[in-house]
Design a protein around this motif. Sequence first.
Motif, PDB file in Angstrom:
ATOM      1  N   SER A  33       0.818  -1.202   0.000  1.00  0.00           N
ATOM      2  CA  SER A  33       0.000   0.000   0.000  1.00  0.00           C
ATOM      3  C   SER A  33       0.859   1.262   0.000  1.00  0.00           C
ATOM      4  O   SER A  33       0.535   2.233  -0.676  1.00  0.00           O
ATOM      5  CB  SER A  33      -0.914  -0.021   1.230  1.00  0.00           C
ATOM      6  OG  SER A  33      -1.581   1.188   1.387  1.00  0.00           O
ATOM      7  N   SER A  34       1.945   1.247   0.788  1.00  0.00           N
ATOM      8  CA  SER A  34       2.804   2.429   0.865  1.00  0.00           C
ATOM      9  C   SER A  34       4.154   2.061   1.458  1.00  0.00           C
ATOM     10  O   SER A  34       4.317   0.996   2.051  1.00  0.00           O
ATOM     11  CB  SER A  34       2.141   3.524   1.713  1.00  0.00           C
ATOM     12  OG  SER A  34       2.037   3.103   3.061  1.00  0.00           O
ATOM     13  N   GLY A  39      11.487   3.635   5.340  1.00  0.00           N
ATOM     14  CA  GLY A  39      11.603   2.350   4.654  1.00  0.00           C
ATOM     15  C   GLY A  39      10.657   1.281   5.149  1.00  0.00           C
ATOM     16  O   GLY A  39      10.817   0.106   4.816  1.00  0.00           O
ATOM     17  N   VAL A  40       9.647   1.659   5.931  1.00  0.00           N
ATOM     18  CA  VAL A  40       8.663   0.687   6.406  1.00  0.00           C
ATOM     19  C   VAL A  40       7.601   0.484   5.324  1.00  0.00           C
ATOM     20  O   VAL A  40       7.003   1.440   4.842  1.00  0.00           O
ATOM     21  CB  VAL A  40       8.003   1.163   7.726  1.00  0.00           C
ATOM     22  CG1 VAL A  40       6.885   0.206   8.145  1.00  0.00           C
ATOM     23  CG2 VAL A  40       9.049   1.268   8.832  1.00  0.00           C
ATOM     24  N   PHE A  41       7.395  -0.784   4.940  1.00  0.00           N
ATOM     25  CA  PHE A  41       6.403  -1.152   3.935  1.00  0.00           C
ATOM     26  C   PHE A  41       5.081  -1.473   4.637  1.00  0.00           C
ATOM     27  O   PHE A  41       5.072  -2.183   5.639  1.00  0.00           O
ATOM     28  CB  PHE A  41       6.847  -2.393   3.165  1.00  0.00           C
ATOM     29  CG  PHE A  41       7.987  -2.190   2.203  1.00  0.00           C
ATOM     30  CD1 PHE A  41       9.058  -1.364   2.489  1.00  0.00           C
ATOM     31  CD2 PHE A  41       7.999  -2.861   1.000  1.00  0.00           C
ATOM     32  CE1 PHE A  41      10.105  -1.194   1.598  1.00  0.00           C
ATOM     33  CE2 PHE A  41       9.044  -2.710   0.090  1.00  0.00           C
ATOM     34  CZ  PHE A  41      10.101  -1.863   0.395  1.00  0.00           C
ATOM     35  N   TYR A  52       3.166  -4.369   8.723  1.00  0.00           N
ATOM     36  CA  TYR A  52       4.203  -3.372   8.447  1.00  0.00           C
ATOM     37  C   TYR A  52       5.540  -4.092   8.546  1.00  0.00           C
ATOM     38  O   TYR A  52       5.811  -4.760   9.544  1.00  0.00           O
ATOM     39  CB  TYR A  52       4.147  -2.233   9.471  1.00  0.00           C
ATOM     40  CG  TYR A  52       2.845  -1.477   9.460  1.00  0.00           C
ATOM     41  CD1 TYR A  52       2.691  -0.344   8.665  1.00  0.00           C
ATOM     42  CD2 TYR A  52       1.764  -1.887  10.235  1.00  0.00           C
ATOM     43  CE1 TYR A  52       1.490   0.364   8.650  1.00  0.00           C
ATOM     44  CE2 TYR A  52       0.572  -1.192  10.224  1.00  0.00           C
ATOM     45  CZ  TYR A  52       0.437  -0.072   9.439  1.00  0.00           C
ATOM     46  OH  TYR A  52      -0.751   0.621   9.426  1.00  0.00           O
ATOM     47  N   THR A  53       6.360  -3.965   7.490  1.00  0.00           N
ATOM     48  CA  THR A  53       7.646  -4.657   7.484  1.00  0.00           C
ATOM     49  C   THR A  53       8.784  -3.677   7.268  1.00  0.00           C
ATOM     50  O   THR A  53       8.615  -2.641   6.623  1.00  0.00           O
ATOM     51  CB  THR A  53       7.699  -5.734   6.377  1.00  0.00           C
ATOM     52  OG1 THR A  53       7.589  -5.109   5.085  1.00  0.00           O
ATOM     53  CG2 THR A  53       6.597  -6.772   6.550  1.00  0.00           C
ATOM     54  N   ARG A  72      10.530   0.584  18.465  1.00  0.00           N
ATOM     55  CA  ARG A  72      11.463   1.273  17.573  1.00  0.00           C
ATOM     56  C   ARG A  72      11.665   0.380  16.362  1.00  0.00           C
ATOM     57  O   ARG A  72      11.522  -0.838  16.447  1.00  0.00           O
ATOM     58  CB  ARG A  72      12.793   1.600  18.248  1.00  0.00           C
ATOM     59  CG  ARG A  72      13.596   0.396  18.669  1.00  0.00           C
ATOM     60  CD  ARG A  72      14.872   0.822  19.409  1.00  0.00           C
ATOM     61  NE  ARG A  72      15.552  -0.335  19.958  1.00  0.00           N
ATOM     62  CZ  ARG A  72      16.644  -0.877  19.442  1.00  0.00           C
ATOM     63  NH1 ARG A  72      17.199  -0.369  18.374  1.00  0.00           N
ATOM     64  NH2 ARG A  72      17.203  -1.924  20.003  1.00  0.00           N
ATOM     65  N   ASN A  73      11.959   0.982  15.217  1.00  0.00           N
ATOM     66  CA  ASN A  73      12.132   0.207  13.993  1.00  0.00           C
ATOM     67  C   ASN A  73      13.451  -0.557  14.038  1.00  0.00           C
ATOM     68  O   ASN A  73      14.501   0.027  14.260  1.00  0.00           O
ATOM     69  CB  ASN A  73      12.120   1.125  12.770  1.00  0.00           C
ATOM     70  CG  ASN A  73      10.750   1.692  12.493  1.00  0.00           C
ATOM     71  OD1 ASN A  73       9.759   1.242  13.040  1.00  0.00           O
ATOM     72  ND2 ASN A  73      10.683   2.682  11.635  1.00  0.00           N
ATOM     73  N   ILE A  74      13.370  -1.864  13.837  1.00  0.00           N
ATOM     74  CA  ILE A  74      14.575  -2.678  13.756  1.00  0.00           C
ATOM     75  C   ILE A  74      14.477  -3.567  12.533  1.00  0.00           C
ATOM     76  O   ILE A  74      13.400  -3.913  12.078  1.00  0.00           O
ATOM     77  CB  ILE A  74      14.791  -3.553  15.008  1.00  0.00           C
ATOM     78  CG1 ILE A  74      13.647  -4.563  15.168  1.00  0.00           C
ATOM     79  CG2 ILE A  74      14.949  -2.719  16.252  1.00  0.00           C
ATOM     80  CD1 ILE A  74      14.001  -5.704  16.047  1.00  0.00           C
ATOM     81  N   SER A  75      15.620  -3.909  12.010  1.00  0.00           N
ATOM     82  CA  SER A  75      15.706  -4.834  10.880  1.00  0.00           C
ATOM     83  C   SER A  75      16.225  -6.159  11.383  1.00  0.00           C
ATOM     84  O   SER A  75      16.898  -6.221  12.406  1.00  0.00           O
ATOM     85  CB  SER A  75      16.683  -4.292   9.835  1.00  0.00           C
ATOM     86  OG  SER A  75      16.207  -3.105   9.291  1.00  0.00           O
TER      87      SER A  75
END
Length: 170
Positions: A33-34, A39-41, A52-53, A72-75
């Motif tokens: 969708s966005s 960089g979160v898909f 959300y990935t 928090r965003n982590i990879s």
Amino acid sequence: PDLVITQEILESRTSSFMKARFGKGRGVIMVLSSIDSSGVFEWVSADGEILYTLNGKVIRTSGLPHNISYMRNISPLLNSEETISTPVQLMNPIAYVTFVLKSIDNQNMQIDLPNPIDVKKLTIISSIDELNWSRENIYYVDLDTNFVVKTTQYLHPKLPKLEIEYYLKF
């Protein structure tokens, strides 16, 4: 039966999508969708579930019986063997816990999606010490693009494993 992504399905799609499947359930198509500035898909199903990935790792969910949200965003640890600890909010029931991610193995191999792809297979342990819970997550990273193309993840102690195949259109 599981949803099988064929070459014909791939060619008929004009945008990026994923096939997602919890446990032994039937796979569903989720459309990209966005993509936000970090960089979160955002992937949306026809029933309104949202994943959300970030670099292939699910970091937040909406519309599931048991949702999660990383604080928090982590990879995933795609290129290191370090251990990462991060706070996560679990919903239904609500709990604030710490996820610990530790890379334990990686190897090169080939998988079919539906065509052969050379990948690096990464195995990462996710654990929540407060709940005495630990699971093995697997990421397959395309050696040419460095994108995760397939993964098996455990998101929440009350959810079965989630299998995802990513089909990115550029």
